[in-house]
Enzyme design. Structure first.
Site, PDB file in Angstrom:
ATOM      1  N   GLU B 152     -10.309   3.552  24.160  1.00 39.18           N
ATOM      2  CA  GLU B 152      -9.414   3.645  25.064  1.00 39.18           C
ATOM      3  C   GLU B 152      -8.394   2.268  24.875  1.00 39.18           C
ATOM      4  OE1 GLU B 152      -6.552   4.979  26.734  1.00 39.18           O
ATOM      5  OE2 GLU B 152      -8.134   6.253  27.572  1.00 39.18           O
ATOM      6  N   GLY B 209       4.173 -16.295  26.523  1.00 40.57           N
ATOM      7  CA  GLY B 209       3.124 -15.780  25.947  1.00 40.57           C
ATOM      8  C   GLY B 209       3.009 -14.380  25.449  1.00 40.57           C
ATOM      9  N   GLU B 212       3.780 -14.034  19.799  1.00 44.02           N
ATOM     10  CA  GLU B 212       3.000 -15.150  18.974  1.00 44.02           C
ATOM     11  C   GLU B 212       3.967 -16.069  18.471  1.00 44.02           C
ATOM     12  OE1 GLU B 212      -0.560 -13.869  17.332  1.00 44.02           O
ATOM     13  OE2 GLU B 212      -0.566 -11.722  18.277  1.00 44.02           O
ATOM     14  N   ASP B 223       2.364  -3.606  14.728  1.00 41.66           N
ATOM     15  CA  ASP B 223       1.391  -3.372  15.788  1.00 41.66           C
ATOM     16  C   ASP B 223       1.758  -1.997  16.114  1.00 41.66           C
ATOM     17  OD1 ASP B 223      -0.350  -4.420  17.999  1.00 41.66           O
ATOM     18  OD2 ASP B 223       1.376  -3.821  19.088  1.00 41.66           O
ATOM     19  N   LYS B 227      -0.928   1.532  16.130  1.00 40.56           N
ATOM     20  CA  LYS B 227      -1.227   2.466  17.310  1.00 40.56           C
ATOM     21  C   LYS B 227      -0.734   3.813  16.912  1.00 40.56           C
ATOM     22  CE  LYS B 227      -1.135  -1.554  20.237  1.00 40.56           C
ATOM     23  NZ  LYS B 227       0.084  -2.492  20.809  1.00 40.56           N
TER      24      LYS B 227
END
Lengths: 339, 339
Positions: B152, B209, B212, B223, B227
């Site tokens: 998860e 934050g 990056e 990214d 997924k």
């Protein structure tokens, strides 16, 4: 998995149609072969066959008027005193309680569920009455009998709000949940925002079959209130009487109210609120960055505020024959995963 | 439940903090008493204690720099060749694989998971690599060994998108899923809609934050693409290489594009799309009645289109130390419910 079906109205038929459609995939992908071993209806007869009833013929015979049209065969039993007699006598793993909701008495559903528990059968119900009114008593009895009661179909049809709150978010503390849990009123409010006045929007909802001829249970907030009781029970184990809830419907909302909210960049929604302190149903003006503000038409939604996850929102269908049929199938699969 | 923890970075520490906070309630409400019996880190040492390690002291010693600060006691073992040696030798029910993701090699995580399976231990991972690249092989091995792999935490942190698609919607056929699964790009697009240009919005995301120093994995869509691979595996059992996906990031989106969409009553979102045919990551202009159009800031969402339920949408946090820690706890509770 041997199943007894109590009630063969829209929900029961919807479930059978879903089951028929999914039979192959349930077998191959989930290794699940559900078998309907008995059916009880209020006034259209009983059937029990330890070898399993034929779903197409069940649906066909109920369409013809009653279960007497189901073909006779050896081993078929039609003689039961009532649903409770059938629940007690037929060997099965699971009882589906799908009779119509009665929020005053919660009967005959509560007695059906109690009989199922007494004979060590799991229960899946679509009936709001027993969960809203007798949750603690029934859950304790089920626990003692080592059976489960599941009730996803009671709120938001197959949109899995109960399983989300009780199981997927189980490690979180739910601080509050807010829901749009009545599609009829949400449709009316959406149409009022599109320019209709209340009477015209209600008429449209009635024409589309969303609202009943007597729309009071929806528009005065009582359907949503029953769902608040179910959420209070499901998420906090709390059981309170319906008339102790703070309930306001949408009948007092005028076209001007809607317009005024719109001008301020806000939107009226009938919001069910649940917290450990209690619950309410109220029309509320939501700012546009509220995830519930964009839930339009007959769609339903619930938004959980929790300690670890902030806000988690689930949006989906809140009604429909096959959507409710799916809720029952989802509970069935959840039982199967644990078995 | 005896647990081995591999990796004690932000995710591992977040999980331990969540576990510490929830210890009492897990015991009383879920009858679950998890015990950390061993920890392996990449360069900060090993610890194993069959009686269970003390969580506050674990967190304290890692804050001081490494596990050598953990107080010595009888039965405590610090001598292991590597994480695999530890996984093999320590008696436990479950391995948490929480090392940093490497999408090129998927190592050392894949070897850790394989070692856990070989020694008949369940696996919960927050590592995208093994699930994106070796799903079928690992799931088959787990099935043979009669253990489970849960993941998860790999997508949308603790917002339970994997469990929703795989378990709660299991009786539905998923036709397509669309997600906003990268908070950084969603934040940048939201800020651009508020009037910032791309460079200023990126700078703000970096200052907060979210992004990056080298933001390319986020803004170029990689990214989100990882997924997509995880969703393809989880929902359709499909395994395809990352570079065969159609991936476009948000670096080509200008302030004018955003303005033009806004004028047309639409909104740019970086949308991950998954279907049985494959997947993609692309900036798309969504109409305002799309439930994903209103997912703002660093929030994540996924919307499933299924045969029985139409569209079901889940919106929630997509990152955070305790949110990811909760994802692991949720998987742990799911294993516990089945045990």
């Amino acid at each position: 998995m041997k199943i007894i079906l109590i009630g063969l109205g829209t929900v029961g038929q919807g479930f059978l149609e879903v089951l028929q459609k999914k039979a192959d995939i349930l077998k191959t992908e989930q290794n699940l072969m559900p078998q309907i071993v008995a059916v009880a209806t209020g006034s259209r007869g009983f059937l029990a066959d330890p070898d399993g009833l034929d779903i197409p013929q069940l649906l066909e015979s109920i369409k013809k008027g009653n279960l007497s049209h189901y073909p006779q065969k050896d081993g078929l039993d039609r003689n039961f005193a009532d649903a409770i007699d059938l629940i007690r006598r037929v060997d099965a793993d699971l009882v589906l309680e799908l009779t119509p909701t009665n929020l005053q008495t919660a009967e005959p559903a509560t007695s059906h569920i109690q009989a199922a528990i007494d004979s060590k059968k799991h229960v899946i119900t679509a009936n709001k009455g027993p969960i809203a009114k007798h949750y603690q008593k029934l859950m304790q009895a089920a626990k003692n009998a080592k059976v489960e009661i599941r009730f996803e179909a009671t709120v938001m049809a197959g949109t899995p709000c109960i399983a989300l709150g009780r199981e997927l978010l189980a490690g979180c503390e739910i601080k509050e949940a807010r829901g749009i849990v009545n599609g009829t009123t949400n449709y009316i409010l959406s149409q009022m925002e599109n320019g209709l006045d209340y009477a015209a929007a209600l008429k449209q909802a009635q024409d589309l079959g969303y609202a009943e001829t007597d729309p009071s249970a929806d528009v005065e907030g009582w359907d949503a209130a029953a769902k608040v009781l179910i959420f209070l029970a499901a998420f906090f184990g709390k059981e309170i009487p319906l008339d102790s809830l703070d309930v306001t419907g949408i009948t007092g909302i005028s076209a001007e109210d809607i317009h005024e909210a719109k001008t301020a960049g806000e939107r009226y929604k009938l919001i069910a609120t649940i917290s450990p302190k209690g619950g309410s149903v109220k029309p509320m003006r939501l700012p546009m960055d509220d995830p519930l503000a964009h839930v339009g038409g007959a769609t339903n939604a619930i938004s959980f505020k929790t300690d670890l996850m902030g806000e988690t929102t689930l949006i989906g269908k809140g009604a429909g024959k096959h959507e409710t049929g799916f809720a029952i199938l989802a509970d069935l699969l959840a039982l199967h995963r644990k078995a």
